[in-house]
Design an enzyme around this catalytic site. Structure first.
Site, mmCIF file in Angstrom:
data_model
loop_
_atom_site.group_PDB
_atom_site.id
_atom_site.type_symbol
_atom_site.label_atom_id
_atom_site.label_comp_id
_atom_site.label_asym_id
_atom_site.label_seq_id
_atom_site.Cartn_x
_atom_site.Cartn_y
_atom_site.Cartn_z
ATOM 1 N N PRO A 130 1.723 -23.834 1.598
ATOM 2 C CA PRO A 130 0.729 -22.704 2.496
ATOM 3 C C PRO A 130 1.838 -22.240 4.079
ATOM 4 O O PRO A 130 1.218 -21.522 4.424
ATOM 5 C CB PRO A 130 -0.173 -24.086 2.809
ATOM 6 C CG PRO A 130 -0.572 -24.835 1.019
ATOM 7 C CD PRO A 130 1.195 -25.338 0.761
ATOM 8 N N GLU A 243 16.760 -15.036 -10.465
ATOM 9 C CA GLU A 243 15.507 -14.571 -10.248
ATOM 10 C C GLU A 243 14.983 -13.459 -9.248
ATOM 11 O O GLU A 243 14.879 -12.702 -9.965
ATOM 12 C CB GLU A 243 14.924 -16.081 -9.349
ATOM 13 C CG GLU A 243 13.502 -15.647 -8.515
ATOM 14 C CD GLU A 243 12.503 -16.070 -8.267
ATOM 15 O OE1 GLU A 243 12.079 -16.675 -7.823
ATOM 16 O OE2 GLU A 243 13.513 -17.832 -8.008
ATOM 17 N N ARG A 244 16.545 -13.405 -8.420
ATOM 18 C CA ARG A 244 15.900 -11.747 -7.811
ATOM 19 C C ARG A 244 16.959 -10.841 -8.647
ATOM 20 O O ARG A 244 16.380 -10.129 -8.511
ATOM 21 C CB ARG A 244 17.255 -11.573 -6.970
ATOM 22 C CG ARG A 244 16.302 -12.944 -5.358
ATOM 23 C CD ARG A 244 16.906 -12.916 -4.410
ATOM 24 N NE ARG A 244 16.362 -14.552 -2.894
ATOM 25 C CZ ARG A 244 16.526 -14.663 -1.941
ATOM 26 N NH1 ARG A 244 17.818 -14.837 -2.358
ATOM 27 N NH2 ARG A 244 15.555 -15.618 -1.624
ATOM 28 N N GLN A 280 6.667 23.583 -6.067
ATOM 29 C CA GLN A 280 8.090 23.690 -6.100
ATOM 30 C C GLN A 280 8.314 21.906 -5.128
ATOM 31 O O GLN A 280 9.406 20.752 -5.825
ATOM 32 C CB GLN A 280 9.191 24.656 -5.433
ATOM 33 C CG GLN A 280 10.246 24.170 -4.415
ATOM 34 C CD GLN A 280 11.271 24.980 -3.540
ATOM 35 O OE1 GLN A 280 10.429 24.858 -2.554
ATOM 36 N NE2 GLN A 280 11.572 25.669 -3.707
ATOM 37 N N GLN A 337 0.123 9.805 -6.372
ATOM 38 C CA GLN A 337 -0.070 11.554 -5.272
ATOM 39 C C GLN A 337 -0.233 12.107 -6.031
ATOM 40 O O GLN A 337 -0.782 13.368 -6.731
ATOM 41 C CB GLN A 337 1.091 10.805 -4.538
ATOM 42 C CG GLN A 337 0.327 12.247 -3.229
ATOM 43 C CD GLN A 337 -0.202 12.190 -1.844
ATOM 44 O OE1 GLN A 337 -0.565 10.606 -2.102
ATOM 45 N NE2 GLN A 337 -1.237 12.673 -1.524
ATOM 46 N N LEU A 338 1.444 12.112 -7.137
ATOM 47 C CA LEU A 338 1.037 13.756 -8.447
ATOM 48 C C LEU A 338 0.160 13.289 -9.109
ATOM 49 O O LEU A 338 -0.280 14.731 -9.379
ATOM 50 C CB LEU A 338 2.561 13.502 -8.902
ATOM 51 C CG LEU A 338 3.639 13.778 -8.233
ATOM 52 C CD1 LEU A 338 5.144 13.808 -8.283
ATOM 53 C CD2 LEU A 338 3.438 15.115 -7.341
ATOM 54 N N HIS A 339 -0.751 12.448 -9.479
ATOM 55 C CA HIS A 339 -1.825 12.176 -10.093
ATOM 56 C C HIS A 339 -3.224 12.712 -9.364
ATOM 57 O O HIS A 339 -4.040 12.783 -10.184
ATOM 58 C CB HIS A 339 -1.907 10.633 -11.113
ATOM 59 C CG HIS A 339 -1.182 10.460 -11.843
ATOM 60 N ND1 HIS A 339 0.165 10.306 -11.851
ATOM 61 C CD2 HIS A 339 -1.544 10.394 -13.190
ATOM 62 C CE1 HIS A 339 0.685 9.804 -12.847
ATOM 63 N NE2 HIS A 339 -0.279 10.270 -13.935
ATOM 64 N N GLY A 365 12.100 -14.283 -2.143
ATOM 65 C CA GLY A 365 12.279 -12.945 -1.163
ATOM 66 C C GLY A 365 11.864 -12.426 -1.060
ATOM 67 O O GLY A 365 11.954 -11.387 -1.993
#
Length: 382
Positions: A130, A243-244, A280, A337-339, A365
């Site tokens: 925490p 992991e990363r 475009q 945004q394009l949807h 991380g």
């Protein structure tokens, strides 16, 4: 651009993984999202398709340590929009299992690995607390040695597989030194004083059980210590490289899937009498995303090869993690945004991808910590 990472064996494995996901995961995605957790049988199914095959043969696995196989699983889960659902099994294979392979003694391997190999045993790793996140030196959960046990006190939070887990690789403080005072203990289900809090309600990745864990005078046998006392920092940082990379591979694959959904949408969605793909601005935005995805893919493929060769550095893994997850955020946002309005509706995969993607820039991380790792390696300060 053609990828050269995989062999025919990997292509065959990809088909079997895809069939497993289509058969045993995809039909249940929405149900498990609503439940906020996956059933334990998913881990058994994952074991049957070889996802935990890094376990050596003598303990029930196949001894396969080729991270290209892990990459196949991450990419196929993303391709079918079930990456968050598979987060528990992939965390077990990519992140927790290396601790149990690299840091255990023979008695511990015999005790734990057979269950992991079959999926009967579910695992987790508990670092975040925490009051501390990416800074491992801030860990305050304590383990006091008393005879042949450690007495563990403290709390962890944001723990993936926290509800389902039978074994929790737990970072504890056994001394005052910021680094040499850290150790790793495996806390087992039903140990007295070990309790799980609520399954946390997240913005996305709803099928992934993410819990708070509490330790109140938990007696953990000294036989559950991974490595030597005081070696925890080294064990944690060594496994963070893998992991990363896993987070980077998954994030990029999810971004590519959102991009492909958007290609289909802009081809069929009309505005002002023509497909919006004919505009475009749309073409340029799609060209930018396609280019960035391809460039990042080849860097990640090189990282996978380096991990297999044992030469992937913490700095290169940090570069992979922050760049790929930031790219994931940009691409998914652009796809929404394009949807248009449809991109904000959860019935559309790009909307789910938008909610799921945000945390990838934080866990394993944060972007800021990754940049700090890369920046320190440049030795810019005297």
């Amino acid at each position: 651009m053609q990828r050269s990472l995989f062999t025919a064996d990997h292509d065959a494995y990809r088909k079997s993984v895809r069939a497993f996901l289509e058969r045993e995961v995809l039909p249940h995605r929405e149900t498990w999202d609503r439940a906020g957790i996956v059933p334990r049988q998913l881990f058994r199914g994952a074991a049957a398709v070889g996802i935990f095959d890094a376990v050596p043969e003598q303990y029930g696995g196949a001894g396969t340590t080729d991270f290209r196989c892990n990459t196949v699983v991450l990419e196929e889960a993303a391709r079918l929009d079930v990456a968050p659902v598979m987060a528990g099994p992939t965390l077990q294979s990519d992140i927790v299992l290396p601790y149990l392979l690299d840091l255990t003694d023979e008695e511990q391997r015999r005790r734990w690995l057979p269950g992991v190999a079959t999926g009967e045993t579910v695992t987790a790793v508990a670092m975040t607390e925490p009051g501390t996140g990416s800074d491992l030196t801030g860990i305050r959960t304590t383990a006091r040695r008393e005879g042949d046990h450690y007495i563990v006190n403290g709390a962890k939070t944001f723990i993936t597989n926290g509800i389902n887990a039978d074994l929790v690789v737990t970072a504890v403080r056994t001394g005052d030194h910021p680094h040499r005072g850290l150790s790793l203990l495996v806390v087992e289900r039903d140990m007295p004083g070990f309790t799980r809090g609520r399954n946390l309600d997240k913005v996305g990745q709803h099928a992934q059980d993410t819990a708070e864990l509490s330790f109140a005078d938990v007696p953990v046998p000294a036989a559950n210590l991974l490595g030597a006392e005081g070696d925890g920092f080294t064990g944690l940082t060594g496994n963070l490289v893998r992991e990363r990379l896993s987070v980077a591979v998954s994030g990029l694959a999810q971004a590519r899937t959102a991009f492909h959904h958007t290609v289909g949408h802009v081809r069929t969605r009309h505005a002002f009498g023509a497909p919006i793909g004919a505009l475009q601005h749309t073409r340029f935005r799609m060209a930018e995303m396609d280019t960035e995805l391809d460039l990042a893919q080849h860097y990640l493929d090189a990282c996978v090869e380096n991990l297999n060769a044992g030469t992937l550095t913490a700095v290169d893994a940090a570069k992979a993690k922050w760049f790929s997850t930031e790219l994931q955020g940009r691409v998914v946002d652009g796809c929404v945004q394009l949807h248009g309005g449809y991109g904000y509706m959860l019935e559309h995969p790009v909307a789910r991808a938008y909610a799921d993607a945000r945390v990838s820039r934080i866990y394993a991380g944060s972007t800021e910590v990754m940049k700090e790792i890369v920046g320190r390696a440049l030795e810019l300060a005297p």
